[in-house]
Write a protein that holds these residues in place. Structure first.
Motif, PDB file in Angstrom:
ATOM      1  N   GLY A  28       0.794  -1.226   0.000  1.00  0.00           N
ATOM      2  CA  GLY A  28       0.000   0.000   0.000  1.00  0.00           C
ATOM      3  C   GLY A  28       0.825   1.274   0.000  1.00  0.00           C
ATOM      4  O   GLY A  28       1.901   1.344   0.597  1.00  0.00           O
ATOM      5  N   ARG A  29       0.341   2.285  -0.680  1.00  0.00           N
ATOM      6  CA  ARG A  29       0.980   3.604  -0.733  1.00  0.00           C
ATOM      7  C   ARG A  29       2.474   3.504  -1.028  1.00  0.00           C
ATOM      8  O   ARG A  29       3.312   4.135  -0.381  1.00  0.00           O
ATOM      9  N   LEU A  30       2.814   2.702  -2.028  1.00  0.00           N
ATOM     10  CA  LEU A  30       4.226   2.495  -2.358  1.00  0.00           C
ATOM     11  C   LEU A  30       4.885   3.778  -2.843  1.00  0.00           C
ATOM     12  O   LEU A  30       6.066   4.016  -2.551  1.00  0.00           O
ATOM     13  N   ALA A  31       4.150   4.594  -3.573  1.00  0.00           N
ATOM     14  CA  ALA A  31       4.720   5.844  -4.069  1.00  0.00           C
ATOM     15  C   ALA A  31       5.184   6.707  -2.907  1.00  0.00           C
ATOM     16  O   ALA A  31       6.268   7.310  -2.952  1.00  0.00           O
ATOM     17  N   LYS A  32       4.388   6.765  -1.856  1.00  0.00           N
ATOM     18  CA  LYS A  32       4.756   7.548  -0.679  1.00  0.00           C
ATOM     19  C   LYS A  32       5.915   6.906   0.063  1.00  0.00           C
ATOM     20  O   LYS A  32       6.834   7.604   0.520  1.00  0.00           O
ATOM     21  N   GLN A  33       5.890   5.577   0.181  1.00  0.00           N
ATOM     22  CA  GLN A  33       6.958   4.892   0.904  1.00  0.00           C
ATOM     23  C   GLN A  33       8.312   5.064   0.223  1.00  0.00           C
ATOM     24  O   GLN A  33       9.344   5.141   0.905  1.00  0.00           O
TER      25      GLN A  33
END
Length: 312
Positions: free
Chosen positions: A183-188
Motif C-alpha cells: 500500500g501507498r508504495l509511491a509515498k513509501q
C-alpha cells in the motif's frame, strides 16, 4: 530480487476479459441477485481476480518465470518475467499499478538460520515476532502492515513444499531475508507512482536494494563476547559490564525482551518509562564490547547483505 508482487489494473471500457487465459476459474455469485460479482483463477501460480472496478494480480514472479523462487531474478530477468506474464494474460503489466512488493534473496550460511536470529534486537516502531527457531518477523503496526521484514529458513521451506534447491546449494543452510511493502508504495519510496515499468527502472531498482539493506542494518545486533574481552576491563564497572554482557550473549536479545516483559506482567514499576530505561541499559551493556570484536556470525550475514547490492 523481486518475489511476490501485487498489481492493480483499473477497469475501463477497453479492458478485456482475462478468464480465457486462466486455470481453475471460479466465480463468486451474489446470492440475492444471482449475479457473478467477481471471477478468479490462476496462471503459473499467479492469482488473478477480475472485479467490477479492475483486475487484481498477485503472485511470485520468480515462481512464474522459473517455477521456483529459490532462483532469484535480477533487474533484466524481472523485465523478461513481467513481459512473459503480460503476454500470458494479454494485459500490459508495465502500465499496471503496483500495490505490493516483496524484495529479497537468500544466502548460503555456515550455520542454521536460527543461530543468527537470536542475535537480532528490537526495532523502534516495528513489532518483533518469532515463529519457532527458524522464522523472525518485524511488523509495522496496524492491520495493513505497510512494512514487514522477514527472515526465515529457506531450505526448510523448500523442503516442506517439495522444491529442489540448486545443485551447489543442496543441503546447505539458506537464510532468506526479504522486505515486504504494501500500500501507498509511491509515498513509501518517495516517487510519483510505482508501476511495472518502475520496478525495472535502474534508479528505482538501486533504491530498492539500498532500502532493503538499510532496513537490515537498522536492526541492532548483539556482539557475543570472546575470550579476550578481559582486555577491555579497566575498572570494576567494566568487569561487571563484561560479566553481564556474557550472560546476555548466552540468551541473545530475546533474553532482554523476555525479562522486560516479565517485569511488565509483574507490574514492577508504576511508570512505563522505567521499563524502557531498563531495556535500554541492558542493551547498552550487551553492546559494551568493542565494535572490532563483532560476532563472526553477524559479520558473515552483514557481508552477505552488503555483497548482494553489488550486482544490479
Amino acid at each position: 530480487m523481486y518475489d511476490k508482487l501485487k498489481f492493480y489494473v483499473p477497469r475501463t471500457s477497453n479492458t478485456q476479459d482475462v478468464t480465457p487465459y486462466l486455470e481453475k476459474v471460479c466465480c463468486v455469485v451474489d446470492t440475492e441477485t444471482g449475479e457473478c460479482t467477481k471471477v478468479s483463477g490462476t496462471t503459473g501460480g499467479v492469482k488473478v481476480t477480475m472485479c467490477p472496478n479492475g483486475i487484481h494480480i498477485m503472485g511470485s514472479l520468480p515462481k512464474f518465470y522459473n517455477q521456483s523462487n529459490v532462483f532469484i531474478l535480477d533487474r533484466r530477468k524481472t523485465g523478461e518475467a513481467l513481459q512473459m506474464l503480460s503476454d500470458t494474460l494479454h494485459v500490459d503489466l508495465m502500465k499496471a499499478i503496483v500495490t505490493g512488493v516483496e524484495f529479497g534473496t537468500q544466502f548460503p550460511m555456515l550455520k542454521q538460520p536460527g543461530a543468527y536470529f537470536r542475535l537480532f534486537g528490537d526495532v523502534p516502531r516495528l513489532k518483533k515476532e518469532k515463529v519457532g527457531d527458524s522464522t523472525l518477523y518485524y511488523k509495522s503496526a496496524g492491520k495493513r502492515q505497510n512494512k514487514t521484514l522477514c527472515f526465515y529458513d529457506k531450505t526448510a521451506e523448500a523442503s516442506t513444499k517439495g522444491i529442489a534447491t540448486p545443485g551447489l546449494l543442496s543441503g546447505m543452510p539458506l537464510l532468506r531475508y526479504e522486505a515486504r511493502f504494501n500500500g501507498r508504495l509511491a509515498k513509501q519510496f518517495n516517487v510519483q507512482e510505482v508501476t511495472g515499468e518502475t520496478l525495472v527502472n535502474e534508479t528505482f531498482y538501486r533504491k530498492m536494494v539500498k532500502v532493503w539493506q538499510e532496513q537490515y542494518f537498522a536492526i541492532p545486533k548483539i556482539n557475543e563476547t570472546r575470550n579476550n574481552d578481559m582486555d577491555n576491563i579497566k575498572t570494576a564497572k567494566d568487569a561487571i559490564n563484561v560479566f553481564f554482557a556474557r550472560l546476555i550473549g548466552q540468551t541473545g536479545q530475546d533474553g532482554i525482551s523476555e525479562f522486560v516483559t516479565e517485569l511488565k506482567q509483574n507490574g514492577t514499576f508504576p511508570d512505563a518509562k522505567y521499563y524502557t530505561r531498563v531495556k535500554k541499559h541492558l542493551q547498552e551493556i550487551a553492546a559494551s564490547i568493542s565494535g572490532d570484536m563483532a560476532n563472526d556470525d553477524i559479520r558473515e550475514l552483514d557481508d552477505a547483505i552488503r555483497n548482494a547490492g553489488e550486482y544490479i
